[in-house]
Every structure is written in structure tokens, then in C-alpha cells.
Design a protein around this motif. Structure first.
Motif: not given
Length: 310
Positions: A91-93, A285-289
Motif C-alpha cells: 500500500r502506498d502511504r 537513489r530513485n527519484l520516484q522515492t
């Protein structure tokens, strides 16, 4: 397992987690040696965690990673394909953040060294472990920067040091220097060194530059030697102080001291800092984070409800 983890330069926390899940796995199967069981038993254990223990998706993934590491890198018996794992739905919280007013109020409820630690975590976007393991050499008061060493993912990065904290930190380091001098006068004054640097630089452990910015109140043995060193403060010190400050400030949000890092990123974004810069400051590391904070900022942005326009 510990030997392989250290040979691959895994962090102590990763090593501890992998050992924990290996122990849980062995106990779950009646103390059977992992070499005598395999993929089917791993599936059974992971399904037990998902169904009976109702763990989160990240916890199940961590347990899986630990067991894959155990079989692939330690036992040299790679697991085959596992198709019957009952995956926990991820789940994306959105992370909970404090408003700037709430942040000021909570920080004002703190005092002393723990207040300085909390100010630094918010002002520089530090994780709690990054804060407590800071060394004197990592703080540059001239350029107003902090070098974060060996953080999550074994990465180094540079982040900003708030100008308003330069004087308090300078005063704090003066007290740490006096503590170090007292330790040296008693035959101590050593700080534990990472990896094998104590062999490459035998005198560095006794230098002030390598001392922790937030030292422990007690000295403890270092490794297998009888040498006593002064470790860093425990993360629980700042965690307890922050929770007490939140209660005192009567902020009715489910927050932890890590919320200060989330608030750092969200407030920077609201002030117009570009997302790429925030990614570098946080060490993602990841821009999505980092992009998750765009959703948080949108959620807390001041927007007039159509109801208020009636």
C-alpha cells in the motif's frame, strides 16, 4: 552469515535483520538446518508471516531477501522459483508531516542536546542513525555543510547545515572537546573506527576529528580488545525526547522523530526547491522515492474548499 555480510560491507542493521530472519526461519521449522530444507519451506515460512502474522509488505520482502541471501550467498544453494508465495499487498502511504508551526512548537518543547539533535534532523534532513553517528570531521561550519557517511545503502552524501545552528553546534563541540580532553587525561579518548581504518590510521581513533558529535555518556569496550571507547548516543535518546515533546505540544498526529526528515523535504518543496535538489539532499537513489513529497505537499497546501465559497 555475519562473515559474508561484513565481506560485502553490508550495514550492521542489515546484518542484524538478516540474522533475525534466519533465526525465525530455523525455529519455525523445528530448528532444522537450512541446508536440509529449501524453497518449499521458505514458501511456508513466508506464507505464515503473511497469513498468520499479518506482517506488512515491506516486512515480508525483508524476510524474503534475508533467506535468498542465506541460500544464495552463505549456503551456495540458490533457491528455485517460488510461485506459491502469498504476497502481501503493498500500500502506498503518504508520510505524515508536521506543519511549520507544529514543527516550531515541538522543537521549542525540547531542551539541551536532544533539542540540538532534533533541530539538526529537521534542518538537514537527517535520519536518526545518521544524526547520532555524525563525527566532528563531518561538520563544516565554514561552508555550512554536513557530510553524511555510509548512510542507508552504504552511500555518502552532502547536505545543508542551517546557518542558525552554526553557533549552537560550535558551542556544543566545545563541550565535546572538553569531554575528549578529560578522556585523554585518563588514558582514554578513543572513538571506534569503521572497517579496518584503525590499522591504517592507528592514531586517528584518539583524534578529536573522529569523535562523535553526540557522544554516549559512558565508555564501552571496543571489539575483542580491552580498549575502552566512547560510542555515540543511542537513537532511543532522541526518540524518547521527541515523543515527550510531541505530547507536551499536544500535536495530535501519529509521528516519530523520523517525521522531521519528511517535514524537511515537504517544507523545502513548498518553498520552491526543485525535486532533484531535494533528492540529492535526502540521498535517495530513485527519484520516484522523492516524488512522494509532491503528493504530501499537495495534500497540505492551503487550498480553499468550494464549501467555503458558498
Amino acid at each position: 552469515m555475519s562473515i559474508v555480510c561484513r565481506r560485502r560491507h553490508y550495514s550492521p542493521r542489515t546484518e542484524e535483520a538478516y540474522r533475525h530472519w534466519t533465526k525465525r526461519f530455523v525455529l519455525f521449522h523445528g530448528k532444522a538446518h537450512p541446508a536440509t530444507i529449501g524453497a518449499r519451506e521458505v514458501e511456508a515460512f513466508l506464507n505464515h508471516l503473511a497469513v498468520a502474522r499479518t506482517v506488512s509488505a515491506s516486512t515480508q520482502t525483508q524476510a524474503l531477501n534475508a533467506l535468498v541471501f542465506l541460500y544464495r550467498d552463505v549456503l551456495r544453494q540458490p533457491l528455485g522459483e517460488m510461485k506459491d508465495i502469498k504476497r502481501v499487498q503493498h500500500r502506498d502511504r503518504l508520510p505524515v508531516v508536521l506543519t511549520q508551526a507544529e514543527t516550531r512548537l515541538v522543537l521549542a518543547m525540547m531542551t539541551g542536546t536532544t533539542q540540538l539533535m532534533a533541530n539538526l534532523m529537521y534542518g538537514s534532513g537527517l535520519r536518526v542513525n545518521e544524526c547520532v553517528t555524525l563525527r566532528v570531521k563531518d561538520i563544516d561550519l565554514t561552508t555550512k555543510t554536513i557530510s553524511v557517511r555510509n548512510s542507508k545503502g552504504s552511500k555518502d552524501r552532502t547536505t545543508v547545515l542551517p546557518a542558525q545552528l552554526c553557533t549552537p553546534i560550535e558551542q556544543h563541540l566545545t563541550r565535546v572537546l572538553q569531554l575528549h580532553a578529560d578522556d585523554r587525561s585518563r588514558g582514554g579518548g578513543l572513538a571506534p573506527m569503521p572497517d579496518a581504518l584503525y590499522r591504517k590510521y592507528p592514531t586517528a581513533a584518539g583524534s578529536f576529528a573522529w569523535q562523535f558529535v553526540f557522544p554516549s555518556a559512558a565508555v564501552r569496550p571496543w571489539g575483542d580488545s580491552d580498549r575502552l571507547v566512547r560510542w555515540h548516543a543511542s537513537p532511543s535518546t532522541i526518540q524518547r525526547a521527541f515523543k515527550a515533546a510531541v505530547r507536551k505540544a499536544q500535536v495530535n498526529k501519529h509521528v516519530s522523530v523520523h517525521t522531521l526528515r519528511h517535514s524537511f523535504a515537504t517544507h523545502l518543496l513548498a518553498a520552491g526547491t526543485d525535486i532533484r535538489t531535494i533528492q540529492l539532499l535526502l540521498g535517495h537513489r530513485n527519484l520516484q522515492t522523492t516524488m512522494i513529497y509532491t503528493h504530501v505537499e499537495a495534500a497540505v497546501r492551503t487550498v480553499k474548499s468550494p464549501f467555503d465559497l458558498l
